[in-house]
Design a protein around this motif. Structure first.
Motif, PDB file in Angstrom:
ATOM      1  N   ARG A 170     -16.494  -6.129   6.287  1.00  0.00           N
ATOM      2  CA  ARG A 170     -15.535  -5.323   5.902  1.00  0.00           C
ATOM      3  C   ARG A 170     -14.726  -6.040   7.318  1.00  0.00           C
ATOM      4  NH1 ARG A 170     -13.264  -0.175   3.390  1.00  0.00           N
ATOM      5  NH2 ARG A 170     -14.897  -1.032   1.265  1.00  0.00           N
ATOM      6  N   TYR A 207      -8.535  -4.237   1.444  1.00  0.00           N
ATOM      7  CA  TYR A 207      -8.465  -2.588   1.847  1.00  0.00           C
ATOM      8  C   TYR A 207      -7.411  -2.220   2.745  1.00  0.00           C
ATOM      9  CZ  TYR A 207     -12.891  -3.023  -0.428  1.00  0.00           C
ATOM     10  OH  TYR A 207     -14.023  -3.369  -1.418  1.00  0.00           O
ATOM     11  N   CYS A 208      -6.852  -0.694   2.258  1.00  0.00           N
ATOM     12  CA  CYS A 208      -5.753  -0.263   3.275  1.00  0.00           C
ATOM     13  C   CYS A 208      -6.504   0.930   3.872  1.00  0.00           C
ATOM     14  CB  CYS A 208      -4.410   0.740   2.106  1.00  0.00           C
ATOM     15  SG  CYS A 208      -3.368   1.180   2.622  1.00  0.00           S
ATOM     16  N   ALA A 209      -5.609   0.846   4.615  1.00  0.00           N
ATOM     17  CA  ALA A 209      -6.522   2.078   6.101  1.00  0.00           C
ATOM     18  C   ALA A 209      -5.577   2.789   6.329  1.00  0.00           C
ATOM     19  CB  ALA A 209      -7.361   1.343   6.598  1.00  0.00           C
ATOM     20  N   CYS A 237       0.757  -0.937   0.060  1.00  0.00           N
ATOM     21  CA  CYS A 237      -0.068  -0.113   0.029  1.00  0.00           C
ATOM     22  C   CYS A 237       1.120   1.356  -0.365  1.00  0.00           C
ATOM     23  CB  CYS A 237      -0.709  -0.200   1.095  1.00  0.00           C
ATOM     24  SG  CYS A 237      -1.216   1.565   1.165  1.00  0.00           S
ATOM     25  N   SER A 288      -4.797   6.357   9.718  1.00  0.00           N
ATOM     26  CA  SER A 288      -5.359   6.971  10.678  1.00  0.00           C
ATOM     27  C   SER A 288      -4.627   7.501  11.665  1.00  0.00           C
ATOM     28  CB  SER A 288      -6.108   6.334  11.244  1.00  0.00           C
ATOM     29  OG  SER A 288      -7.012   7.260  12.583  1.00  0.00           O
ATOM     30  N   TRP A 313      -5.193  -2.974   7.628  1.00  0.00           N
ATOM     31  CA  TRP A 313      -5.443  -3.854   6.416  1.00  0.00           C
ATOM     32  C   TRP A 313      -7.263  -4.417   7.028  1.00  0.00           C
ATOM     33  CZ3 TRP A 313      -3.370  -3.732   1.779  1.00  0.00           C
ATOM     34  CH2 TRP A 313      -2.479  -3.568   1.647  1.00  0.00           C
ATOM     35  N   TYR A 344      -9.113   7.154   6.220  1.00  0.00           N
ATOM     36  CA  TYR A 344      -9.122   6.716   4.623  1.00  0.00           C
ATOM     37  C   TYR A 344      -8.852   5.817   4.133  1.00  0.00           C
ATOM     38  CZ  TYR A 344      -7.271  11.352   5.917  1.00  0.00           C
ATOM     39  OH  TYR A 344      -7.404  12.854   6.466  1.00  0.00           O
ATOM     40  N   TRP A 345      -9.027   5.293   3.368  1.00  0.00           N
ATOM     41  CA  TRP A 345      -9.325   4.158   2.999  1.00  0.00           C
ATOM     42  C   TRP A 345      -8.322   3.957   0.770  1.00  0.00           C
ATOM     43  CZ3 TRP A 345     -11.174  -0.331   5.624  1.00  0.00           C
ATOM     44  CH2 TRP A 345     -11.840   0.235   6.680  1.00  0.00           C
ATOM     45  N   PRO A 374     -10.974   4.216  10.258  1.00  0.00           N
ATOM     46  CA  PRO A 374      -9.907   4.725   9.656  1.00  0.00           C
ATOM     47  C   PRO A 374     -10.526   5.620   9.195  1.00  0.00           C
ATOM     48  CG  PRO A 374     -10.142   2.071   9.188  1.00  0.00           C
ATOM     49  CD  PRO A 374     -11.414   1.746  10.138  1.00  0.00           C
ATOM     50  N   GLN A 389      -8.884   1.863  -2.268  1.00  0.00           N
ATOM     51  CA  GLN A 389      -9.331   1.066  -2.690  1.00  0.00           C
ATOM     52  C   GLN A 389      -9.898   0.233  -3.350  1.00  0.00           C
ATOM     53  OE1 GLN A 389      -6.569   1.661  -4.711  1.00  0.00           O
ATOM     54  NE2 GLN A 389      -6.058  -0.064  -5.865  1.00  0.00           N
ATOM     55  N   GLY A 390      -8.772  -1.026  -2.494  1.00  0.00           N
ATOM     56  CA  GLY A 390      -8.791  -2.649  -2.502  1.00  0.00           C
ATOM     57  C   GLY A 390      -7.824  -3.330  -4.117  1.00  0.00           C
TER      58      GLY A 390
END
Length: 122
Positions: free
Chosen positions: A45, A95-97, A22, A99, A36, A111-112, A109, A114-115
């Motif tokens: 999720r 997904y990456c996140a 990421c 904070s 993650w 921010y995310w 979190p 797009q996966g």
């Protein structure tokens, strides 16, 4: 603002390995906690792993403990998820996140990404 772009997903056989990456841009990455999450078809999720801004603290969901490893390279503004001994039930969009807080990044979190799809065949 933080922009997150995941890569590294794909199709792998059960027992195999994958490494997700990421790449982050925007806010100072070295002061941001990263995490993650994953979402399987028809399921909510769920949290997978998190790492503090320094890399000194990590946290894992019980379902991946001992198989997955989260790490980060602040010089490259990148966080990784090494996934070993993969199982069909690990199939999901990952997904990456991000904070500012280790607690928040594990729950809600800011921010995310797009996966990226991970598919584990049996």
């Amino acid at each position: 603002q933080v922009q997150l772009v995941e890569s590294g997903g794909g199709l792998v056989q059960a027992g195999g390995s994958l490494r997700l990456s990421c790449a982050a841009s925007g806010r100072t990455f070295s002061t941001t906690a990263m995490g993650w999450f994953r979402q399987a078809p028809g399921k909510e999720r769920e949290f997978v792993a998190a790492i503090s801004w320094s890399g000194g603290s990590t946290y894992y969901a019980d379902s991946v403990k001992g198989r997955f490893t989260i790490s980060r390279d602040n010089a490259k503004n990148t966080v990784y998820l090494q996934m070993n001994s993969l199982k069909p039930e690990d199939t999901a969009v990952y997904y990456c996140a991000a904070s500012g807080s280790m607690v928040v990044v594990r729950t809600t979190p800011n921010y995310w990404g797009q996966g990226t799809q991970v598919t584990v065949s049996s």
